[in-house]
Design a protein around this motif. Structure first.
Motif, short mmCIF file in Angstrom:
data_model
loop_
_atom_site.label_atom_id
_atom_site.label_comp_id
_atom_site.label_asym_id
_atom_site.label_seq_id
_atom_site.Cartn_x
_atom_site.Cartn_y
_atom_site.Cartn_z
N ASP A 176 -1.01 6.28 -3.00
CA ASP A 176 -1.02 4.84 -2.83
C ASP A 176 -0.05 4.46 -1.71
OD1 ASP A 176 -0.89 2.13 -2.98
OD2 ASP A 176 -0.76 2.06 -5.17
N PRO A 177 -0.50 3.63 -0.74
CA PRO A 177 0.42 3.25 0.34
C PRO A 177 1.69 2.58 -0.16
CG PRO A 177 -1.84 2.65 0.89
CD PRO A 177 -1.85 3.11 -0.54
N SER A 178 1.61 1.91 -1.32
CA SER A 178 2.81 1.27 -1.83
C SER A 178 3.87 2.28 -2.23
CB SER A 178 2.47 0.39 -3.05
OG SER A 178 1.99 1.18 -4.13
N ASP A 179 3.46 3.53 -2.47
CA ASP A 179 4.45 4.56 -2.81
C ASP A 179 5.43 4.76 -1.67
OD1 ASP A 179 3.16 4.86 -5.21
OD2 ASP A 179 2.10 6.70 -4.66
N ASP A 180 4.95 4.62 -0.44
CA ASP A 180 5.86 4.76 0.70
C ASP A 180 6.89 3.64 0.70
OD1 ASP A 180 4.39 6.96 1.46
OD2 ASP A 180 3.13 5.84 2.86
N ILE A 181 6.47 2.44 0.32
CA ILE A 181 7.41 1.32 0.26
C ILE A 181 8.48 1.58 -0.79
CG2 ILE A 181 7.64 -1.15 -0.15
CD1 ILE A 181 6.16 -0.52 2.40
N PHE A 182 8.05 2.04 -1.97
CA PHE A 182 9.02 2.38 -3.02
C PHE A 182 10.00 3.44 -2.52
CE2 PHE A 182 5.96 0.24 -5.69
CZ PHE A 182 6.71 -0.27 -6.74
N ARG A 183 9.47 4.46 -1.84
CA ARG A 183 10.32 5.54 -1.34
C ARG A 183 11.32 5.03 -0.31
NH1 ARG A 183 7.04 8.59 2.56
NH2 ARG A 183 7.83 6.88 3.85
N ASP A 184 10.85 4.17 0.60
CA ASP A 184 11.73 3.69 1.66
C ASP A 184 12.87 2.84 1.10
OD1 ASP A 184 10.15 4.98 3.49
OD2 ASP A 184 8.96 3.21 3.97
N TYR A 185 12.55 1.95 0.16
CA TYR A 185 13.60 1.12 -0.42
C TYR A 185 14.57 1.96 -1.24
CZ TYR A 185 11.88 -3.46 1.00
OH TYR A 185 11.54 -4.57 1.74
N ASP A 186 14.05 2.94 -1.94
CA ASP A 186 14.95 3.79 -2.71
C ASP A 186 15.87 4.57 -1.78
OD1 ASP A 186 15.54 4.81 -5.48
OD2 ASP A 186 15.11 6.72 -4.49
N ASN A 187 15.33 5.08 -0.67
CA ASN A 187 16.17 5.78 0.30
C ASN A 187 17.20 4.85 0.91
OD1 ASN A 187 15.13 8.39 0.08
ND2 ASN A 187 13.54 8.04 1.60
#
Length: 486
Positions: A195-206
């Motif tokens: 899911d493209p939103s997974d990248d958003i979750f990953r970026d904010y977590d990083n």
């Protein structure tokens, strides 16, 4: 109670007590299990007070949700404000008060900021809340939106009902630049099925992990994936004015790839130049800049309009310096000559064969360093208003100078010299051919010394095994050249 007759006939009452060992054992058991008691239906849950949820000390709540997936952070305003200009502005007293008063006026609810509790026994603290707004269309960038900050008591209760969410957000200094940087050149990386939103979750977590000095979760093996993840994280940091904190982490992670990183930079120099600028990485930026200058103007379409003007000006200045050096070297090469045993300059009258060797060398140099002349005939459709033919591509002479710097049989080889002498059969003999080759070899050796300044390599990339690059890599980057040092 048990009654026993005493000697006087009066009754004596005694309480039956458990043995001391039993009582102490039970008390010990109670004390041992007391910390595991719970007031939540028998659960053993303990409030978390560590990243990403600081239950006891956190005062900035951040919610990132998409469908059924949700990630909650309860962090500290002090740390967020130190790492991000966005949070420093959004949680400032002036901004919070202005938003609370504005929202209260719209909803006829009195602002609650600065309210002093009537009960002095209860302490209050301010808490901010942000939620990720995914936007209306695909072109909109997801952005954290602030809710009006509220006061909470020490015991967890809200002082009052806050106004509706505030849709405004403080302006970040480099938001416009971020939007221009969003179109990084594609690196032919296969798209993931997640899911493209997974990248958003990953970026904010990083992002938040780096704020709290945790290493970001970036690919440590596949450098192509690591590039995409680092680029995305830097874009997010640019949005929230946090490049000074995120950049060094990205720089550290990519430099761990060592030689593989420099090979990737050689393949995609404009992309890594933009990434190196965002990360404030001197190593990555310098390496990419040397490639870009050597190939200029090959990467102009990927850089102009997508990087700050200061970067373009730096590239053009370095290109001008390189062209000036090349012009000086070319002038010296065209003036190379032989002298006779008397110290006179060789001419067709005093040494015809040596003069022919110099003439052939100059002719070869002129043909390979000068663009071909424009065609004299016009296009038949030019008189009807049709656009003129596109201009000829700019000639990159780096390959020619590398051939001269290599010398030997890399250019003007034996067969070519033989064909040249055979143009005039009267002068073609084996002795003349051998002498012609020796004189040409001497001329090549002199020319190789002349072009040494252009043969310097300031790249970290090892050029020994690959036979060099078709362009020059002698551009030197000084400390004063980095555009973010101004």
């Amino acid at each position: 109670m048990v009654s026993y007759p005493d000697s006087g006939g009066a009754e004596r009452s005694l309480a039956i007590r458990r043995p001391p060992s039993v009582a102490s054992s039970r008390a010990s058991t109670v004390r041992r299990h007391r910390p595991h008691r719970s007031h939540f239906g028998g659960s053993s849950y303990q409030p978390q007070n560590e990243f990403p949820v600081f239950t006891h000390t956190g005062d900035v709540e951040i919610i990132i949700a998409s469908g059924r997936k949700e990630q909650r952070y309860l962090l500290h305003r002090l740390i967020l404000a130190q790492c991000s200009g966005f949070f420093e502005a959004g949680t400032s007293e002036e901004w919070s008060r202005a938003q609370a008063e504005g929202s209260a006026a719209q909803t006829q609810i009195p602002p609650i900021l600065g309210r002093i509790p009537e009960n002095g026994s209860q302490q209050q603290k301010k808490r901010w809340r942000y939620e990720l707004d995914w936007g209306q269309g695909e072109d909109e960038i997801p952005m954290l939106m602030q809710k009006v900050s509220i006061l909470t008591t020490l015991f967890g209760g809200d002082v009052g009902q806050g106004p509706p969410p505030v849709r405004n957000k403080p302006a970040t200094p480099q938001t416009g630049f971020f939007r221009s940087m969003a179109n990084f050149s594609a690196l032919n990386i296969p798209q993931s099925s997640q899911d493209p939103s997974d990248d958003i979750f990953r970026d904010y977590d990083n992002l938040f992990r780096v704020f709290y000095n945790y290493p970001p979760a970036l690919d440590p093996i596949n450098i192509a994936n690591a590039y995409v993840e680092c680029k995305s994280l830097l874009q997010l940091a640019d949005m929230y004015d946090a490049l000074e904190v995120i950049g060094p982490r990205v720089d550290h992670h990519l430099l761990r790839f060592q030689g593989r990183l420099f090979k990737q930079i050689a393949k995609y120099p404009p992309s890594y130049l933009k990434l190196g600028f965002l990360a404030r990485s001197k190593a990555i930026f310098s390496e990419a800049l040397i490639h870009v200058v050597g190939q200029w103007p090959a990467g102009v379409n990927q850089l102009r309009g997508q990087t700050p003007e200061s970067v373009i000006e730096l590239i053009e200045d370095k290109v001008d310096e390189l062209e000036e050096l090349k012009s000086k070297i070319e002038g010296k090469l065209f003036r190379l000559t032989f002298t006779t045993s008397r110290g006179e300059r060789v001419t067709p009258s005093n040494n015809w064969l040596d003069w022919m060797a110099m003439s052939l060398f100059r002719q070869w140099l002129a043909e390979n360093t000068t663009p071909p002349p424009a065609p004299i005939l016009k296009s038949p459709r030019s008189s009807t208003g049709a656009p003129p033919p596109p201009p000829a591509a700019v000639m990159n002479t780096g390959r020619i100078f590398r051939l001269i710097g290599t010398g030997g049989s890399s250019y003007l080889q034996h067969d070519e010299l033989k064909r040249f002498l055979r143009i005039n059969p009267e002068n073609y003999t084996r002795d003349n051919l051998r002498r012609f080759e020796r004189r040409m070899e001497e001329l090549k050796n002199i020319a190789r010394d002349v072009v040494k300044p252009l043969m310097r390599n300031f790249l970290e990339l090892d050029l020994g095994s690959g036979g060099g690059l078709p362009y020059l890599t002698c551009t030197k980057i000084d400390e004063r050249d980095f555009p973010w040092e101004e």
